[in-house]
Design an enzyme around this catalytic site. Structure first.
Site, PDB file in Angstrom:
ATOM      1  N   HIS A  60       0.829  -1.209   0.000  1.00 47.69           N
ATOM      2  CA  HIS A  60       0.000   0.000   0.000  1.00 47.69           C
ATOM      3  C   HIS A  60       0.863   1.258   0.000  1.00 47.69           C
ATOM      4  O   HIS A  60       2.063   1.193   0.245  1.00 47.69           O
ATOM      5  CB  HIS A  60      -0.991   0.013   1.167  1.00 47.69           C
ATOM      6  CG  HIS A  60      -0.366   0.108   2.525  1.00 47.69           C
ATOM      7  ND1 HIS A  60       0.224  -0.973   3.142  1.00 47.69           N
ATOM      8  CD2 HIS A  60      -0.247   1.145   3.393  1.00 47.69           C
ATOM      9  CE1 HIS A  60       0.675  -0.593   4.332  1.00 47.69           C
ATOM     10  NE2 HIS A  60       0.410   0.681   4.503  1.00 47.69           N
ATOM     11  N   HIS A  62       0.984   5.439   1.313  1.00 52.85           N
ATOM     12  CA  HIS A  62       0.472   6.547   2.115  1.00 52.85           C
ATOM     13  C   HIS A  62       0.968   7.836   1.483  1.00 52.85           C
ATOM     14  O   HIS A  62       2.173   7.978   1.238  1.00 52.85           O
ATOM     15  CB  HIS A  62       1.030   6.510   3.545  1.00 52.85           C
ATOM     16  CG  HIS A  62       0.431   5.468   4.409  1.00 52.85           C
ATOM     17  ND1 HIS A  62      -0.696   5.692   5.163  1.00 52.85           N
ATOM     18  CD2 HIS A  62       0.797   4.198   4.653  1.00 52.85           C
ATOM     19  CE1 HIS A  62      -0.983   4.596   5.839  1.00 52.85           C
ATOM     20  NE2 HIS A  62      -0.088   3.669   5.548  1.00 52.85           N
ATOM     21  N   TYR A 123       3.223   9.478  11.765  1.00 53.36           N
ATOM     22  CA  TYR A 123       2.677   8.145  11.526  1.00 53.36           C
ATOM     23  C   TYR A 123       3.151   7.604  10.178  1.00 53.36           C
ATOM     24  O   TYR A 123       3.588   6.463  10.070  1.00 53.36           O
ATOM     25  CB  TYR A 123       1.146   8.208  11.575  1.00 53.36           C
ATOM     26  CG  TYR A 123       0.453   6.970  11.064  1.00 53.36           C
ATOM     27  CD1 TYR A 123       0.401   5.811  11.840  1.00 53.36           C
ATOM     28  CD2 TYR A 123      -0.153   6.948   9.813  1.00 53.36           C
ATOM     29  CE1 TYR A 123      -0.236   4.670  11.371  1.00 53.36           C
ATOM     30  CE2 TYR A 123      -0.790   5.815   9.338  1.00 53.36           C
ATOM     31  CZ  TYR A 123      -0.831   4.687  10.129  1.00 53.36           C
ATOM     32  OH  TYR A 123      -1.454   3.573   9.658  1.00 53.36           O
TER      33      TYR A 123
END
Length: 130
Positions: A60, A62, A123
């Protein structure tokens, strides 16, 4: 708080966007991740989309980015996913044989205000350390 402007809008529109390869396959490896990062930077530079933070995981992506509200987040994500899929599948033939299309049709998007921006950025920065 820092604001941007175009000829008729002053804005601060930051988004946390996440999307995955089809079937969440771990195909963003072996140089594909590095090439993907460069492609995203090129596309965003071309369309004046600011990348605040980016992390590419094997299954994935981000992105923390700022997009002109008149351009729109959906158009930005669609453009990035479309062009990166086409280029990566041309350059890495094994991607064509592993999955029918590179990306899923869906994605996650969340607006980010100034207060939690540092938390979201941290994060994303720490994704590879998890």
């Amino acid at each position: 708080m820092e604001y941007k402007s175009n000829h008729n809008v002053v804005y601060s529109c930051k988004y946390h966007v996440v999307w995955c390869p089809k079937y969440r396959r771990k195909v963003l490896i072996n140089g594909v991740d590095i090439r993907l990062k460069k492609l995203i930077e090129e596309i965003c530079g071309e369309y004046h989309i600011d990348i605040i933070e980016m992390e590419i995981m094997p299954d994935h992506i981000h992105l923390l980015m700022e997009v002109d509200p008149q351009f729109g987040i959906h158009k930005a994500v669609k453009l990035i996913k479309g062009r990166t899929s086409r280029v990566l599948r041309q350059e890495y033939g094994w991607l064509r044989s592993r999955i029918p299309s590179l990306w899923t049709n869906s994605y996650f998007v969340s607006t980010v205000g100034e207060a939690p921006l540092s938390v979201i950025k941290q994060y994303i920065e720490n994704q590879k350390n998890v």
